[in-house]
Design a protein around this motif. Structure first.
Motif, PDB file in Angstrom:
ATOM      1  N   ALA A 348      48.974  44.986  20.154  1.00 16.32           N
ATOM      2  CA  ALA A 348      48.383  44.438  19.245  1.00 16.32           C
ATOM      3  C   ALA A 348      48.643  42.951  19.246  1.00 16.32           C
ATOM      4  O   ALA A 348      49.275  42.409  20.457  1.00 16.32           O
ATOM      5  N   MET A 349      47.687  42.003  18.698  1.00 14.60           N
ATOM      6  CA  MET A 349      47.639  40.579  18.796  1.00 14.60           C
ATOM      7  C   MET A 349      49.049  39.804  18.469  1.00 14.60           C
ATOM      8  O   MET A 349      49.158  39.668  17.422  1.00 14.60           O
ATOM      9  N   MET A 350      49.630  39.269  19.531  1.00 13.66           N
ATOM     10  CA  MET A 350      50.824  38.478  19.189  1.00 13.66           C
ATOM     11  C   MET A 350      50.576  37.369  18.196  1.00 13.66           C
ATOM     12  O   MET A 350      51.313  37.170  17.313  1.00 13.66           O
ATOM     13  N   ASP A 351      49.422  36.889  18.187  1.00 14.50           N
ATOM     14  CA  ASP A 351      49.053  35.646  17.626  1.00 14.50           C
ATOM     15  C   ASP A 351      48.862  36.030  15.965  1.00 14.50           C
ATOM     16  O   ASP A 351      49.070  35.292  15.188  1.00 14.50           O
ATOM     17  N   SER A 352      48.851  37.561  15.792  1.00 10.50           N
ATOM     18  CA  SER A 352      48.646  38.054  14.384  1.00 10.50           C
ATOM     19  C   SER A 352      49.974  38.322  13.617  1.00 10.50           C
ATOM     20  O   SER A 352      50.162  38.803  12.636  1.00 10.50           O
ATOM     21  N   MET A 353      50.909  38.457  14.664  1.00  9.29           N
ATOM     22  CA  MET A 353      52.133  38.931  14.116  1.00  9.29           C
ATOM     23  C   MET A 353      52.928  37.842  13.190  1.00  9.29           C
ATOM     24  O   MET A 353      52.477  36.822  12.968  1.00  9.29           O
ATOM     25  N   ALA A 354      53.958  38.324  12.417  1.00  4.78           N
ATOM     26  CA  ALA A 354      54.582  37.442  11.482  1.00  4.78           C
ATOM     27  C   ALA A 354      55.389  36.530  12.143  1.00  4.78           C
ATOM     28  O   ALA A 354      55.594  36.645  13.190  1.00  4.78           O
ATOM     29  N   PRO A 355      55.468  35.132  11.645  1.00  2.00           N
ATOM     30  CA  PRO A 355      56.109  34.076  12.288  1.00  2.00           C
ATOM     31  C   PRO A 355      57.410  34.355  12.738  1.00  2.00           C
ATOM     32  O   PRO A 355      58.018  34.003  13.810  1.00  2.00           O
ATOM     33  N   LEU A 356      58.286  34.954  11.993  1.00  2.00           N
ATOM     34  CA  LEU A 356      59.721  35.446  12.481  1.00  2.00           C
ATOM     35  C   LEU A 356      59.434  36.482  13.594  1.00  2.00           C
ATOM     36  O   LEU A 356      60.523  36.563  14.460  1.00  2.00           O
ATOM     37  N   THR A 357      58.555  37.360  13.624  1.00  2.00           N
ATOM     38  CA  THR A 357      58.413  38.325  14.857  1.00  2.00           C
ATOM     39  C   THR A 357      58.125  37.628  16.137  1.00  2.00           C
ATOM     40  O   THR A 357      58.615  37.892  17.341  1.00  2.00           O
ATOM     41  N   ILE A 358      57.351  36.334  16.085  1.00  3.36           N
ATOM     42  CA  ILE A 358      57.047  35.492  17.097  1.00  3.36           C
ATOM     43  C   ILE A 358      58.474  34.821  17.339  1.00  3.36           C
ATOM     44  O   ILE A 358      58.768  34.567  18.888  1.00  3.36           O
ATOM     45  N   LEU A 359      59.155  34.630  16.610  1.00  5.44           N
ATOM     46  CA  LEU A 359      60.455  33.932  16.770  1.00  5.44           C
ATOM     47  C   LEU A 359      61.414  34.889  17.608  1.00  5.44           C
ATOM     48  O   LEU A 359      62.181  34.339  18.561  1.00  5.44           O
ATOM     49  N   VAL A 360      61.457  36.038  17.212  1.00  7.98           N
ATOM     50  CA  VAL A 360      62.384  36.950  17.894  1.00  7.98           C
ATOM     51  C   VAL A 360      61.707  37.157  19.555  1.00  7.98           C
ATOM     52  O   VAL A 360      62.357  37.130  20.451  1.00  7.98           O
ATOM     53  N   ALA A 361      60.277  37.274  19.560  1.00  8.17           N
ATOM     54  CA  ALA A 361      59.802  37.208  21.142  1.00  8.17           C
ATOM     55  C   ALA A 361      60.158  36.197  21.752  1.00  8.17           C
ATOM     56  O   ALA A 361      60.281  36.219  23.072  1.00  8.17           O
ATOM     57  N   LEU A 362      59.838  35.000  21.102  1.00  2.00           N
ATOM     58  CA  LEU A 362      60.422  33.610  22.059  1.00  2.00           C
ATOM     59  C   LEU A 362      61.755  33.558  22.514  1.00  2.00           C
ATOM     60  O   LEU A 362      62.234  33.527  23.566  1.00  2.00           O
ATOM     61  N   CYS A 363      62.644  34.204  21.517  1.00  2.33           N
ATOM     62  CA  CYS A 363      64.188  34.346  21.845  1.00  2.33           C
ATOM     63  C   CYS A 363      64.338  35.333  23.071  1.00  2.33           C
ATOM     64  O   CYS A 363      65.045  35.091  23.756  1.00  2.33           O
ATOM     65  N   ASN A 364      63.692  36.259  22.761  1.00  2.00           N
ATOM     66  CA  ASN A 364      63.822  37.094  24.016  1.00  2.00           C
ATOM     67  C   ASN A 364      63.282  36.736  25.481  1.00  2.00           C
ATOM     68  O   ASN A 364      64.133  36.993  26.369  1.00  2.00           O
ATOM     69  N   MET A 365      62.209  35.953  25.267  1.00  4.44           N
ATOM     70  CA  MET A 365      61.802  35.396  26.751  1.00  4.44           C
ATOM     71  C   MET A 365      62.677  34.199  27.075  1.00  4.44           C
ATOM     72  O   MET A 365      62.970  33.958  28.307  1.00  4.44           O
ATOM     73  N   MET A 366      63.287  33.397  26.313  1.00  3.14           N
ATOM     74  CA  MET A 366      64.374  32.542  26.592  1.00  3.14           C
ATOM     75  C   MET A 366      65.526  33.107  27.037  1.00  3.14           C
ATOM     76  O   MET A 366      65.919  32.269  27.968  1.00  3.14           O
ATOM     77  N   ILE A 367      65.904  34.172  26.381  1.00  3.63           N
ATOM     78  CA  ILE A 367      67.306  34.932  27.117  1.00  3.63           C
ATOM     79  C   ILE A 367      66.885  35.427  28.569  1.00  3.63           C
ATOM     80  O   ILE A 367      67.621  35.172  29.703  1.00  3.63           O
TER      81      ILE A 367
END
Length: 562
Positions: A348-367
């Motif tokens: 699915a397109m990440m840009d269309s995800m809910a902002p907090l879903t994008i937040l989780v994805a960012l945190c995953n990549m930072m870890i």
């Protein structure tokens, strides 16, 4: 919920035997199929010459690693730029510009697969099947080789000190004995679901609307299933088609979606299960898999919950950017798992995800060590492990020791470099980008636009490759700067942990006693999770507040995505 539980169960059930088999492969154990493997491997070793027949010192091992990357990177860079003049180009794709070709070569070389192009439109079949898929096989295996090199140095026998083995053997054996056979099996399963596997350029169809300016529409095909199999198993993520696994030809059914989601985690989990039999410390595997699974379940649950409870995203708008053949849970789960590893593919397109879903994805990549990439996730985990041992030793008044060897100031300096390099790169490049109007090329000037830039650099540094596709990233600025982030996120993260293991291996072994820190315990695992979260996420808290968190509150107030 049921599918998520089945997925985690399947990953653990398949990962355990696969990890034990991988340990045998990397130890050099012989198997019943050895005559068959010898037929394939011996010609390869013959081409490599003496370099593949003798043990290497650490300097030789790292030199071979760097040389292999340099040779592959330069070769595929040339292929991308001159593909218009090369054979097997039925769709007449022109050569890429130098900056796009450079970014694409570095992206796939670093196991990132960040794509600033649309695969079916801008790459020839030769580029897709040889350069792209070739790097998708080689890059994860280089990460695995470096992880095994680190483990040999940390846990090698005292009568064989400082023996990292042979780099070329560590690449060839898992390729022939595991990744390619597993890719073949998954490729056949995906083909059975309708994923194309052909050498033709694709059929032409006439549109029903005869007033349309084009009289024929070409449906681009090719050996899609083999590439998708390798992209998922190798935590690569780069798709044959621009929409990646959201494209019906790349991921046509719910069953293919389950198989591709399973493949995202399979190899990283197998590498963790490899640690016990490879090193002789089975409890260490329990610690690692326990910490990773705990963080993974928490992140996946947070993604699904965020997508279900985002204000302003209900009804028809809830499915914007998602595929009707997959439900919201499957899309949110994929977005979490693909960023917990270095995969980066999307359904699915990440840009269309809910902002907090994008937040989780960012945190995953930072870890970047919940599972991480093949090999590199384990290396990053050991970085946090060493830091936690040091901090726990300071808090309890014990001398910091890891597996009987003291962690001293020299090791902490190297660890500090790795921890600080990430925020310096990601936040530094983001700040420079926003300092010059017009460079960012975001589709949104508000908080979401800030998140797009932050996400691009975070994804590049984490060697993930996913992106918020509202970003106009095919420019010289983005191609060059993202390439810098790709290189800084890959090579120091692979080489510094190996150097640290070599430094520790040269120190005298102190027998463990009642006063030694017990790293293979539940208490230490909890401290390790806290250390990972504090050291990583606090560095990015202000940026996260300005991006997805502010985007969420703006959406809450207005009910419209800003």
């Amino acid at each position: 919920m049921l599918e998520t539980c089945l997925l985690y169960a399947a990953v653990l059930i398949l990962g355990w035997p696969l990890g034990h088999y991988l340990a045998a492969v990397m130890r050099g154990d012989r198997s019943r199929a050895e005559p068959l493997f010898d037929l394939i491997e011996k010609p390869i070793y013959a081409m490599l010459g003496k370099a593949a027949r003798q043990p290497m010192s650490l300097r030789q091992y790292l030199t071979a690693f760097v040389a292999c990357n340099a040779a592959l990177g330069l070769t595929v860079w040339m292929v991308f730029m001159f593909q218009g003049h090369l054979p097997w180009n039925p769709n007449h794709a022109p050569g890429m510009s130098w900056d796009l070709a450079l970014h694409t070569a570095i992206s796939f070389l670093t196991n990132t697969n960040q794509q600033h192009y649309s695969g079916q439109a801008q790459l020839s079949l030769l580029s897709q099947a040889s350069a792209i898929t070739g790097l998708q096989v080689a890059s994860p295996l280089m990460g695995l080789a470096m992880a095994c090199c680190m483990l040999r140095l940390l846990f090698g026998r005292q009568d064989e000190p400082n023996k990292p083995q042979n780099f070329w053997v560590d690449i060839v054996r898992p390729a022939i004995r595991l990744l390619l056979p597993a890719g073949l099996v998954l490729s056949v399963l995906l083909t059975s679901q309708g994923v194309p596997a052909t050498l033709s350029g694709g059929p032409q169809f006439r549109p029903l609307d005869t007033t349309w300016k084009n009289l024929a529409q070409v449906v681009p095909l090719g050996p899609v299933a083999p590439m998708v199999a390798v992209k998922q198993l190798g935590t690569n993520g780069g798709g044959w088609y621009g929409p990646n696994s959201a494209a019906p030809l790349e991921n046509p059914t719910p069953l293919s979606n389950f198989l591709e989601t399973l493949a995202i985690l399979l190899m990283p989990v197998a590498v963790v299960f490899m640690v016990g039999p490879f090193t002789g410390r089975k409890r260490l595997t329990t610690l690692i898999i326990g910490v990773m699974i705990a963080m993974s379940i928490g992140a996946s649950a947070a993604s699904i919950a965020a997508e279900h409870n985002s204000p302003g995203l209900q009804g028809a708008s809830w499915m914007e950017g998602k595929e009707q053949r997959f439900n919201v849970d499957e899309s949110a789960l994929w977005s979490s798992l693909t960023t917990q590893t270095s995969n980066g593919s999307v359904n699915a397109m990440m840009d269309s995800m809910a902002p907090l879903t994008i937040l989780v994805a960012l945190c995953n990549m930072m870890i970047n060590s919940t599972f991480g990439g093949v090999g590199c996730g384990l290396l990053q985990f050991f970085v946090y492990l060493m830091l936690t041992v040091f901090l726990a030793g300071l808090m309890t008044g014990r001398t910091p020791e890891l597996f009987g060897r003291k962690i001293e100031a020299g090791e902490i300096r190297w660890l500090g470099v790795l921890i600080l390099l990430q925020p310096l790169t990601v936040l530094g490049l983001s700040a420079i980008t926003f300092s010059f109007p017009g460079l960012a090329a975001t589709s949104n000037p508000g908080f979401h636009g800030f998140a797009q830039v932050l996400y691009e650099y975070t994804s590049a540094y984490a060697n993930n490759g996913s992106g918020l596709e509202g970003l106009g990233d095919n420019t010289v600025w983005w191609n060059v700067n993202a390439s810098i982030a790709l290189l800084l996120g890959r090579f120091p993260s692979l080489m510094i942990p190996v150097v640290l293991a070599w430094r520790l291996s040269r120190k005298p072994l102190v027998p463990e006693n009642a006063g030694s820190l017990q790293v293979e315990s539940i208490t230490f695992g909890l401290v390790l999770i806290a250390t990972i979260l504090i050291l990583t996420l606090l560095q990015f808290t202000p940026a996260l507040m300005l991006g997805p968190v502010a985007d969420h509150f703006a959406l809450t107030i207005t009910g419209v995505k800003p």
